[in-house]
Design an enzyme around this catalytic site. Sequence first.
Site: not given
Length: 567
Positions: A300-301, A474-476
């Site tokens: 993620d980020h 919100f970058h899984p």
Amino acid sequence: MSQEYDYIIVGAGSAGNTLATRLTEDEGVTVLLLEAGGPDYRLDFRTQMPAALAFPLQGRRYNWAYETDPEPHMDGRRMECGRGKGLGGSSLINGMCYIRGNAMDYDNWAKLPGLENWTYLDCLPYFRKAETRDIGPNDYHGGEGPVSVTTPKAGNNPLFHAMVEAGVQAGYPRTDDLNGYQQEGFGPMDRTVTKNGRRASTARGYLDTAKKRSTLTIVTHALTDKVLFEGKRAVGVRYLIGAAEERVEARARKEVLVCSGAIASPQLLQRSGVGPAKLLESLDIPVVHDLPGVGENLQDHLELYLQYACTQPVSLYPSLLWYNQPAIGAEWLFNGTGIGASNQFEAGGFIRSRPEFDWPNIQYHFLPVAINYNGSNGVKEHGFQAHMGSMRSPSRGRVQLKSKNPRDYPSILFNYMATEQDWQEFRDGIRLTREIMQQPALDPYRGREISPGIDVQTDEQLDKFIREHAETAFHPSCSCKMGTDEMAVVDGEGRVHGMQGLRVVDASIMPIITTGNLNAPTIMIAEKIADKIRGRQPLPRSTADYYVAGDAPVRGKPLREVGPTAQ
């Protein structure tokens, strides 16, 4: 009663909608598209108005609202993990930043065995195929694709320009297109918004065309329980409708395509008996195929905000006041213009924090108001902020099934900030951001530092701030990675290892997370694999030039030198 289709797609998100649209372009090909959420109601301003992007994250109509297990390096915080629910998936609730990633991301993927045709020049034609950019096509951008991309226009908020100038004055490059020849540097940020100022979700861009075809069947409120197998071949799915407990079966003549995202795709595979055998046996799930990488390699980020007071009344603070909102809403509703028609992330940048990084490892989004991404904790005055986050953390997490019940959420652990590199990047990032914010371009606007605050200076103080305030972008991704090693789940075409008739196509198959937001790369991945599924020749490789930093210094001399504690 069992229905039969050529293909069954599980999940109507950015990847699933792309596949459903492209597969049904071929005459006679039948597709069932299953979505656990509801329709994308076009009259709901929460999902349709770009400036309202914080609203769909609240509540559970459009958001699965997963939570992580207590994160060990973040003071045991349970961190939010929002995922889109409804036609459009996360493109229905995301921040609408159109960022493709760095060319080196893809060239790096292509160095992995089995992924040789994932170079940037192999991927660029598919980015172009998916896009219609409002100012027209060029070597990097498309003009006829389903994804509407809007560029920032003259006359937008002066803070956007001041923040880009400050980045340039701090010694970093200027770039006129973060998705063009050179990602590295500061410049305007494109957004997935239509020319009428509406959110350009994949439901709007892709499904609006495809749903007119009689060969596409879309079922909403359909929660997939499991993929059905005969031996090692996927032959269909079993799903539930709404709150009912009755299972419905559908059969796939050709393939089942799992497009449920980086949390739900590994969850569905595990529930169906494809995953780490030990985990499945502990839950009494019959093992169809022992595949240890399903749910592993989760990435993620993480990001945080630096917030400043604004000394001139030019920020968006007035738009947060209830009595100003009806006029903003009316202008957007009737004209498709004004503050409501933008996600307000119209400037940003990518930098290398240290010379050992071959391409940018820090991303910026600039926002002309001081507020949390989810709409909470708005500062009660004029302000602005920089979102700063590291791009390729070495930390790795996992998604694990907790029960056989499809309604139960899985156990999610990102293992954020597990390595010394993570801490170094965030400390560097905060200090470099402060230096950018002190450049002359922001002198007319910059007030006091609201957050972290002038007294947060030492490594220990910064680390405490990071632990308490960093949050997900919100970058899984990457939890069913492509590759050939023992932890890979799919090959370079999304086909699950050891199985027939089963693919995963979404952000979970990225081997390593990309540099930037994930919606555009996810659509590209689906466009590229759609051609493979259809048996088409891949689009010809691009011949466009692209920037490689090589020996270029991380930055030049700043216009204003700033001491380590100067504010």
